[in-house]
Design a protein around this motif. Structure first.
Motif, PDB file in Angstrom:
ATOM      1  N   GLY A   1     -15.049 -31.143 -44.469  1.00  0.00           N
ATOM      2  CA  GLY A   1     -14.687 -30.946 -45.866  1.00  0.00           C
ATOM      3  C   GLY A   1     -13.190 -30.910 -46.073  1.00  0.00           C
ATOM      4  N   GLU A   2     -12.489 -30.243 -45.163  1.00  0.00           N
ATOM      5  CA  GLU A   2     -11.031 -30.172 -45.277  1.00  0.00           C
ATOM      6  C   GLU A   2     -10.393 -31.535 -45.062  1.00  0.00           C
ATOM      7  OE1 GLU A   2     -10.198 -27.130 -42.433  1.00  0.00           O
ATOM      8  OE2 GLU A   2     -10.353 -25.494 -43.918  1.00  0.00           O
ATOM      9  N   LEU A   3     -10.927 -32.321 -44.121  1.00  0.00           N
ATOM     10  CA  LEU A   3     -10.408 -33.675 -43.901  1.00  0.00           C
ATOM     11  C   LEU A   3     -10.594 -34.542 -45.139  1.00  0.00           C
ATOM     12  CD1 LEU A   3     -11.695 -34.392 -40.269  1.00  0.00           C
ATOM     13  CD2 LEU A   3      -9.316 -34.087 -40.971  1.00  0.00           C
ATOM     14  N   LEU A   4     -11.772 -34.462 -45.765  1.00  0.00           N
ATOM     15  CA  LEU A   4     -12.035 -35.251 -46.965  1.00  0.00           C
ATOM     16  C   LEU A   4     -11.146 -34.822 -48.124  1.00  0.00           C
ATOM     17  CD1 LEU A   4     -15.927 -35.280 -46.654  1.00  0.00           C
ATOM     18  CD2 LEU A   4     -14.464 -37.316 -46.580  1.00  0.00           C
ATOM     19  N   LYS A   5     -10.969 -33.529 -48.272  1.00  0.00           N
ATOM     20  CA  LYS A   5     -10.121 -33.031 -49.364  1.00  0.00           C
ATOM     21  C   LYS A   5      -8.670 -33.486 -49.188  1.00  0.00           C
ATOM     22  CE  LYS A   5     -10.581 -28.859 -50.965  1.00  0.00           C
ATOM     23  NZ  LYS A   5     -10.694 -27.387 -51.025  1.00  0.00           N
ATOM     24  N   ARG A   6      -8.211 -33.512 -47.940  1.00  0.00           N
ATOM     25  CA  ARG A   6      -6.831 -33.968 -47.704  1.00  0.00           C
ATOM     26  C   ARG A   6      -6.660 -35.438 -48.064  1.00  0.00           C
ATOM     27  NH1 ARG A   6      -6.678 -30.290 -43.164  1.00  0.00           N
ATOM     28  NH2 ARG A   6      -7.203 -31.925 -41.651  1.00  0.00           N
ATOM     29  N   ARG A   7      -7.748 -36.208 -48.004  1.00  0.00           N
ATOM     30  CA  ARG A   7      -7.700 -37.618 -48.430  1.00  0.00           C
ATOM     31  C   ARG A   7      -7.898 -37.757 -49.945  1.00  0.00           C
ATOM     32  NH1 ARG A   7      -8.861 -41.902 -44.700  1.00  0.00           N
ATOM     33  NH2 ARG A   7      -7.947 -41.301 -42.700  1.00  0.00           N
ATOM     34  N   GLY A   8      -8.069 -36.635 -50.634  1.00  0.00           N
ATOM     35  CA  GLY A   8      -8.270 -36.687 -52.077  1.00  0.00           C
ATOM     36  C   GLY A   8      -9.672 -37.062 -52.490  1.00  0.00           C
TER      37      GLY A   8
ATOM     38  N   ALA B   1     -13.896 -24.119 -51.383  1.00  0.00           N
ATOM     39  CA  ALA B   1     -13.671 -24.144 -52.835  1.00  0.00           C
ATOM     40  C   ALA B   1     -14.160 -25.452 -53.449  1.00  0.00           C
ATOM     41  CB  ALA B   1     -12.197 -23.912 -53.171  1.00  0.00           C
ATOM     42  N   VAL B   2     -15.373 -25.873 -53.060  1.00  0.00           N
ATOM     43  CA  VAL B   2     -16.028 -27.037 -53.644  1.00  0.00           C
ATOM     44  C   VAL B   2     -17.397 -26.591 -54.136  1.00  0.00           C
ATOM     45  CG1 VAL B   2     -14.812 -28.632 -52.103  1.00  0.00           C
ATOM     46  CG2 VAL B   2     -17.097 -27.785 -51.471  1.00  0.00           C
ATOM     47  N   PRO B   3     -18.029 -27.364 -55.021  1.00  0.00           N
ATOM     48  CA  PRO B   3     -19.386 -26.986 -55.461  1.00  0.00           C
ATOM     49  C   PRO B   3     -20.369 -26.990 -54.287  1.00  0.00           C
ATOM     50  CG  PRO B   3     -18.440 -28.648 -56.924  1.00  0.00           C
ATOM     51  CD  PRO B   3     -17.541 -28.566 -55.734  1.00  0.00           C
TER      52      PRO B   3
ATOM     53  N   ARG C   1     -23.423 -32.332 -62.956  1.00  0.00           N
ATOM     54  CA  ARG C   1     -22.411 -31.363 -63.357  1.00  0.00           C
ATOM     55  C   ARG C   1     -21.025 -31.591 -62.781  1.00  0.00           C
ATOM     56  NH1 ARG C   1     -24.719 -25.318 -63.196  1.00  0.00           N
ATOM     57  NH2 ARG C   1     -22.586 -25.044 -63.956  1.00  0.00           N
ATOM     58  N   PHE C   2     -20.920 -32.381 -61.683  1.00  0.00           N
ATOM     59  CA  PHE C   2     -19.622 -32.477 -61.004  1.00  0.00           C
ATOM     60  C   PHE C   2     -19.263 -33.931 -60.711  1.00  0.00           C
ATOM     61  CE2 PHE C   2     -21.610 -28.438 -59.778  1.00  0.00           C
ATOM     62  CZ  PHE C   2     -20.671 -27.554 -60.307  1.00  0.00           C
ATOM     63  N   PRO C   3     -17.949 -34.239 -60.722  1.00  0.00           N
ATOM     64  CA  PRO C   3     -17.511 -35.623 -60.468  1.00  0.00           C
ATOM     65  C   PRO C   3     -17.303 -35.916 -58.987  1.00  0.00           C
ATOM     66  CG  PRO C   3     -15.625 -34.296 -61.098  1.00  0.00           C
ATOM     67  CD  PRO C   3     -16.820 -33.366 -61.118  1.00  0.00           C
ATOM     68  N   SER C   4     -18.088 -35.310 -58.125  1.00  0.00           N
ATOM     69  CA  SER C   4     -17.934 -35.529 -56.690  1.00  0.00           C
ATOM     70  C   SER C   4     -18.166 -36.991 -56.343  1.00  0.00           C
ATOM     71  CB  SER C   4     -18.936 -34.664 -55.913  1.00  0.00           C
ATOM     72  OG  SER C   4     -18.865 -33.312 -56.324  1.00  0.00           O
ATOM     73  N   ARG C   5     -17.476 -37.442 -55.303  1.00  0.00           N
ATOM     74  CA  ARG C   5     -17.644 -38.825 -54.862  1.00  0.00           C
ATOM     75  C   ARG C   5     -18.625 -38.957 -53.705  1.00  0.00           C
ATOM     76  NH1 ARG C   5     -11.397 -40.086 -54.331  1.00  0.00           N
ATOM     77  NH2 ARG C   5     -12.077 -42.083 -53.435  1.00  0.00           N
ATOM     78  N   LEU C   6     -18.930 -37.835 -53.043  1.00  0.00           N
ATOM     79  CA  LEU C   6     -19.977 -37.866 -52.021  1.00  0.00           C
ATOM     80  C   LEU C   6     -20.558 -36.470 -51.849  1.00  0.00           C
ATOM     81  CD1 LEU C   6     -18.964 -36.511 -49.097  1.00  0.00           C
ATOM     82  CD2 LEU C   6     -17.767 -38.664 -48.876  1.00  0.00           C
ATOM     83  N   HIS C   7     -21.750 -36.443 -51.248  1.00  0.00           N
ATOM     84  CA  HIS C   7     -22.442 -35.197 -50.940  1.00  0.00           C
ATOM     85  C   HIS C   7     -22.419 -34.961 -49.433  1.00  0.00           C
ATOM     86  CE1 HIS C   7     -24.246 -35.508 -54.971  1.00  0.00           C
ATOM     87  NE2 HIS C   7     -24.677 -36.716 -54.650  1.00  0.00           N
ATOM     88  N   LEU C   8     -22.128 -33.743 -49.007  1.00  0.00           N
ATOM     89  CA  LEU C   8     -22.369 -33.332 -47.634  1.00  0.00           C
ATOM     90  C   LEU C   8     -23.706 -32.599 -47.605  1.00  0.00           C
ATOM     91  CD1 LEU C   8     -18.967 -31.976 -46.194  1.00  0.00           C
ATOM     92  CD2 LEU C   8     -19.955 -34.275 -46.025  1.00  0.00           C
TER      93      LEU C   8
END
Length: 312
Positions: A54-61, A102-104, A121-128
């Motif tokens: 999750g942290e790696l993905l967030k760092r890529r925006g 701090a993600v849904p 409800r959320f504009p997420s680009r992928l689901h874990l």
């Protein structure tokens, strides 16, 4: 092989064959699904790895959400995790994920319904998908399996810890390996990794306690960090602490002439307000680190783009 394990393995093989043949329905979400799972019951580090990825993905925006069953929670309804909530509401690991990333985080027995709620409800680009390797009802676009050393020689349930045989690794796209892989015929990409712990500053003899799937790994890691232990106290995985447990820990500290308590972030979630009675308490951060995180992330994103046509 033990007859009980043979019977269990036959049931697993039959169920998988129903999904492989299309007899059982697989539901597909609109956005890509990346599953994080394992072959065995508990203790392989799925939650620390989900935090790492999750942290790696967030760092890529890349905005993401997490879909989880919410093990041992009181309700079966699909719900968005409130980070200020309690483990009885959402489960300890979903709460920890929500607080750390701090993600849904959406919990639900039906992960497809959880995913629909997330997409509404959320504009997420992928689901874990947390602990998703055996949840085959939900289509996934990439499967990650954590494979610790203990699983090399493990036996199937109910004799051993394995939920599936090693042959099921053919469904994996990447295997997070803490030791060199020794399984032939598997085409998954190996992702070498290591477990680390961060021990807060402090000194003195400690009462170490935890409710983890493989508690001895935690105790051994503490010793390797130089932490002197007066006692090692094990609780069942996902244990919700009660006053009787606190009394037991306080007695152990007194009897062992210990200076402090030490536990994990997951146990801190399960302690709730009882934590104020354990002073001083040192909370250890359990982490999983990939040896080549950028290479692994690029492989994941390139594979998703090739399979879904979606560039993240």
């Amino acid at each position: 092989m033990n007859p009980l394990s043979l019977l269990f393995g036959a049931g697993v093989a039959f169920r998988n064959s129903l999904y492989d043949s299309g007899t059982l329905t697989v539901e597909k979400l609109a956005r890509p699904v990346v599953s994080i799972g394992n072959l065995s019951v508990g203790g392989t580090g799925k939650t620390p790895f989900a935090i790492c990825l999750g942290e790696l993905l967030k760092r890529r925006g890349i905005a993401l959400d997490i879909l989880s069953r919410g093990y041992r929670r009181a309700s079966t309804t699909t719900a968005l995790v409130d980070p200020r909530g309690q483990p009885d509401q959402y489960g300890d690991e979903p709460l920890l994920l929500a607080r750390k990333l701090a993600v849904p985080v959406i919990v639900g027995v039906d992960r497809y319904q959880a995913g629909l709620l997330a997409e509404e409800r959320f504009p997420s680009r992928l689901h874990l998908l947390d602990d998703g390797f055996q949840h085959r009802r939900l289509h996934r676009d990439f499967d990650i399996v954590l494979f610790p050393k203990d699983d090399f020689a493990g036996a199937l349930l109910p004799v051993g810890r394995l939920r599936e045989p090693h042959s099921s690794l053919h469904r994996a796209d990447a295997i997070v390996a803490f030791d060199p892989l020794r399984i032939s015929g598997i085409n998954a990409k190996p992702w070498p990794a290591r477990r680390t712990i961060t021990l807060p500053e402090g000194s003195g003899k400690a009462i170490a306690f935890c409710g983890l799937g493989r508690p001895q790994q935690f105790f051994e890691a503490l010793k390797m960090q130089g932490q002197e232990l007066a006692s090692e106290i094990r609780f069942r995985d996902h244990h919700r602490y009660q006053q009787a447990d606190i009394d037991r820990l306080l007695r152990a500290k007194s009897n062992g002439a210990a200076d402090c308590f030490v536990t994990t972030e997951k146990d801190l979630v399960n302690l709730g307000s009882l934590v104020t009675q354990l002073d001083p308490l040192r909370v250890v951060k359990l982490q999983i680190e990939l040896e080549s995180p950028e290479e692994a992330l690029n492989f994941l994103l390139d594979t998703l783009e090739r399979r879904t046509g979606c560039r993240l």
